[in-house]
Design an enzyme around this catalytic site. Structure first.
Site, mmCIF file in Angstrom:
data_model
loop_
_atom_site.group_PDB
_atom_site.id
_atom_site.type_symbol
_atom_site.label_atom_id
_atom_site.label_comp_id
_atom_site.label_asym_id
_atom_site.label_seq_id
_atom_site.Cartn_x
_atom_site.Cartn_y
_atom_site.Cartn_z
ATOM 1 N N GLU A 103 0.826 -1.196 0.000
ATOM 2 C CA GLU A 103 0.000 0.000 0.000
ATOM 3 C C GLU A 103 0.866 1.255 0.000
ATOM 4 O OE1 GLU A 103 -4.046 -1.600 1.989
ATOM 5 O OE2 GLU A 103 -2.568 -0.891 3.410
ATOM 6 N N CYS A 116 3.552 8.410 1.362
ATOM 7 C CA CYS A 116 4.064 7.440 2.327
ATOM 8 C C CYS A 116 4.336 6.144 1.559
ATOM 9 C CB CYS A 116 3.015 7.257 3.417
ATOM 10 S SG CYS A 116 3.535 6.105 4.681
ATOM 11 N N CYS A 123 6.225 -6.996 6.984
ATOM 12 C CA CYS A 123 7.407 -6.578 7.743
ATOM 13 C C CYS A 123 7.866 -7.768 8.565
ATOM 14 C CB CYS A 123 7.042 -5.411 8.669
ATOM 15 S SG CYS A 123 8.463 -4.726 9.557
ATOM 16 N N CYS A 127 6.135 -5.221 15.795
ATOM 17 C CA CYS A 127 5.769 -4.232 16.800
ATOM 18 C C CYS A 127 4.296 -4.464 17.135
ATOM 19 C CB CYS A 127 6.006 -2.822 16.280
ATOM 20 S SG CYS A 127 7.712 -2.580 15.772
ATOM 21 N N CYS A 130 1.279 -2.446 15.561
ATOM 22 C CA CYS A 130 1.307 -2.169 14.114
ATOM 23 C C CYS A 130 0.635 -3.288 13.320
ATOM 24 C CB CYS A 130 2.762 -2.008 13.678
ATOM 25 S SG CYS A 130 2.936 -1.814 11.904
ATOM 26 N N CYS A 352 -1.141 5.841 10.022
ATOM 27 C CA CYS A 352 0.074 5.150 10.489
ATOM 28 C C CYS A 352 -0.275 3.818 11.126
ATOM 29 C CB CYS A 352 0.765 5.933 11.598
ATOM 30 S SG CYS A 352 1.208 7.562 11.166
HETATM 31 N N1 SAH Z 1 9.049 0.340 9.928
HETATM 32 C C1 SAH Z 1 9.306 1.707 10.104
HETATM 33 C C2 SAH Z 1 8.444 2.606 9.263
HETATM 34 C C3 SAH Z 1 6.977 2.279 9.134
HETATM 35 S S1 SAH Z 1 5.873 2.597 10.426
HETATM 36 C C4 SAH Z 1 9.178 2.102 11.548
HETATM 37 O O1 SAH Z 1 8.675 1.295 12.336
HETATM 38 O O2 SAH Z 1 9.621 3.179 11.896
HETATM 39 C C5 SAH Z 1 5.660 4.382 10.544
HETATM 40 C C6 SAH Z 1 5.317 4.823 11.978
HETATM 41 O O3 SAH Z 1 3.976 4.456 12.372
HETATM 42 C C7 SAH Z 1 6.238 4.215 13.012
HETATM 43 O O4 SAH Z 1 6.639 5.167 13.955
HETATM 44 C C8 SAH Z 1 5.346 3.182 13.625
HETATM 45 O O5 SAH Z 1 5.804 2.784 14.872
HETATM 46 C C9 SAH Z 1 4.027 3.906 13.670
HETATM 47 N N2 SAH Z 1 2.874 3.033 13.915
HETATM 48 C C10 SAH Z 1 2.774 1.702 13.712
HETATM 49 N N3 SAH Z 1 1.542 1.256 14.059
HETATM 50 C C11 SAH Z 1 0.848 2.327 14.491
HETATM 51 C C12 SAH Z 1 -0.495 2.509 14.946
HETATM 52 N N4 SAH Z 1 -1.348 1.505 14.987
HETATM 53 N N5 SAH Z 1 -0.887 3.761 15.290
HETATM 54 C C13 SAH Z 1 -0.031 4.796 15.184
HETATM 55 N N6 SAH Z 1 1.238 4.685 14.738
HETATM 56 C C14 SAH Z 1 1.682 3.469 14.397
HETATM 57 FE FE1 SF4 Z 2 7.490 -3.131 10.948
HETATM 58 FE FE2 SF4 Z 2 5.287 -1.925 11.787
HETATM 59 FE FE3 SF4 Z 2 7.317 -2.266 13.468
HETATM 60 FE FE4 SF4 Z 2 7.529 -0.471 11.465
HETATM 61 S S1 SF4 Z 2 6.112 -0.377 13.187
HETATM 62 S S2 SF4 Z 2 9.080 -2.013 12.098
HETATM 63 S S3 SF4 Z 2 6.338 -1.541 9.858
HETATM 64 S S4 SF4 Z 2 6.096 -3.913 12.526
#
Ligand code: SAH
Ligand code: SF4
Length: 398
Positions: A103, A116, A123, A127, A130, A352
């Site tokens: 996406e 974006c 991934c 996390c 996410c 995000c």
């Molecule tokens: N993998 C990279 C970039 C993608 S995520 C990273 O983790 O930095 C972009 C941002 O969105 C990151 O700061 C991530 O932690 C945040 N993010 C992930 N899930 C989220 C959620 N459910 N609500 C708000 N931010 C989120």
């Molecule tokens: Fe991967 Fe989501 Fe963690 Fe970013 S926030 S490193 S996309 S699992």
């Protein structure tokens, strides 16, 4: 988790020119038996004019165009869905030649338009907050597919050639699906193409790469690309960060902060953005805010507070507006700019952390387990916070 190889070559043997570096393009032009300067002409047509067909390349003789068309294509991923949020945010589901999907999101604002971009299908990291981290299928995107997302967006925004000012697509954030520093070679190759002044021409000052903390790659990224860095911090102690950003077990906060201090080109005018997702009852107390300020001492930093964006089955809730304001005020008073990121495109799951190309429902069992884990985490956290806040109150800090 299943890992996939990069996509196989096209069945007709033709090579996609998108995503080739200038050197690679010159090599291809030589392979086609053409003069070297043709590479520069092609670059202009592909990345400045957005041509997808050799037939429109009026500065090339007909014979040259035919030779090229026999050997090459100029392809982008296919947009199989084009969703528009009520706030103007747009999300494309892009399908690659091997059927994998990612996406890409466009966020229009008054003074800019940000794309974006994804770096991986899914991934490899997990996390907890996410959605992408729950996706089973994972593979790296190649440079063709990363640059292809920018080109696809430009196609849909009708921005070929893009005006130098007032572009709909003026900024790029590597904040889509995937961890860009786990796919550094392809991301670097793609961003060099995007930054090239004779093509897409988006400057490094308008590009931000977000990492969850791949410490060994951070220096090279800053030295070689010079883009802005965003670090997904989200927790101020290793105990919690180990759990919600599992990469922390490999690269704990202390090492991460040192890598931030060492990021090339940092100054007060060029700061690292620390992203901090606001999770109710997990990381949003004033004691956390205070520790955050202490951690960032000496690092040119901005703090970006991100309200947690819910997705179906997520084991967290977003902090209350009141708590986010309290947290932001504390950090602001300590001298850090700490804007709260307005969620965009939530209605189309484009905000995000909501991106996930493969729709799988969590099983009831998985949902219950996640809920139990969440409850335990919250209870433990509440106890820690009470203890810390009592200590702070006793010293008159809070
Ligand atoms: N993998 C990279 C970039 C993608 S995520 C990273 O983790 O930095 C972009 C941002 O969105 C990151 O700061 C991530 O932690 C945040 N993010 C992930 N899930 C989220 C959620 N459910 N609500 C708000 N931010 C989120
Ligand atoms: Fe991967 Fe989501 Fe963690 Fe970013 S926030 S490193 S996309 S699992």
């Amino acid at each position: 988790m299943k890992e996939f190889a990069p996509p196989p070559p096209r069945a007709d043997g033709r090579v996609n020119l998108v995503g080739l570096s200038r050197d690679d393009l010159e090599a291809e032009v030589a392979r086609a038996g053409l003069e070297r300067f043709r590479a520069r002409q092609l670059w202009h047509w592909i990345y400045h004019r957005g041509a997808t067909d050799f037939a429109v390349m009026s500065t090339l003789a007909k014979g040259v165009r035919e030779t090229l068309a026999n050997l090459y294509v100029i392809d982008r991923p296919t947009a199989v869905k084009d969703l528009k949020s009520e706030d103007g945010t747009r999300k494309w589901l892009a399908r690659m030649p091997d059927g994998q999907e990612i996406e890409t999101v466009h966020i229009p604002e008054e003074d800019r338009g940000t794309l974006c971009v994804s770096s991986q299908v899914g991934c490899t990291l997990t996390c907890r907050f996410c959605h992408t981290g729950t996706q089973r299928l994972v593979r790296n995107l190649d440079a063709t597919e990363i640059v292809g997302q920018v080109m696809l967006a430009r196609d849909h925004l009708d921005e070929w050639p893009a005006p130098p000012d007032g572009r709909m697509l003026s900024n790029i954030v590597m904040m889509g699906m995937g961890e860009p520093l786990f796919n550094y070679a392809n991301v670097a190759k793609a961003l060099k193409i995007v930054m090239d002044g004779e093509g897409i021409a988006i400057s490094k000052r308008r590009i931000t790469l977000s990492t969850s903390g791949v410490v060994p790659m951070m220096k090279q990224c800053g030295a070689e690309l010079g883009v802005n860095l965003a670090v997904s911090l989200h927790a101020v102690n290793d105990e919690l960060r180990d759990r919600i950003v599992p990469l922390n077990r490999k690269y704990p906060i202390k090492e991460l902060m040192q890598a931030c201090r060492d990021y090339p080109g940092l100054s007060n005018a060029r700061r690292i953005t620390f992203e901090y997702v606001m999770l109710k009852g997990v990381n949003d107390s004033l004691a956390d805010a205070r520790e955050l300020v202490r951690l960032l001492r000496g690092v040119p930093a901005k703090i970006n507070l991100i309200p947690f964006n819910y997705w179906p089955g997520a084991p967290f809730e977003c902090s209350t507006d009141e708590q986010i304001t309290k947290f932001a005020d504390f950090v602001n008073n300590a001298g850090y700019a700490s804007p709260v990121r307005t969620p965009r495109g939530r209605d189309i799951l484009a905000a995000c952390g909501q991106l996930k190309s493969e729709s799988t429902k969590p099983t009831a069992q998985a949902r219950i387990a996640a809920l139990e884990a969440h409850k335990a985490l919250q209870a433990e956290y509440a106890a820690q916070v009470a203890e810390k806040e009592a200590g702070l109150a006793a010293t008159g800090t809070l």
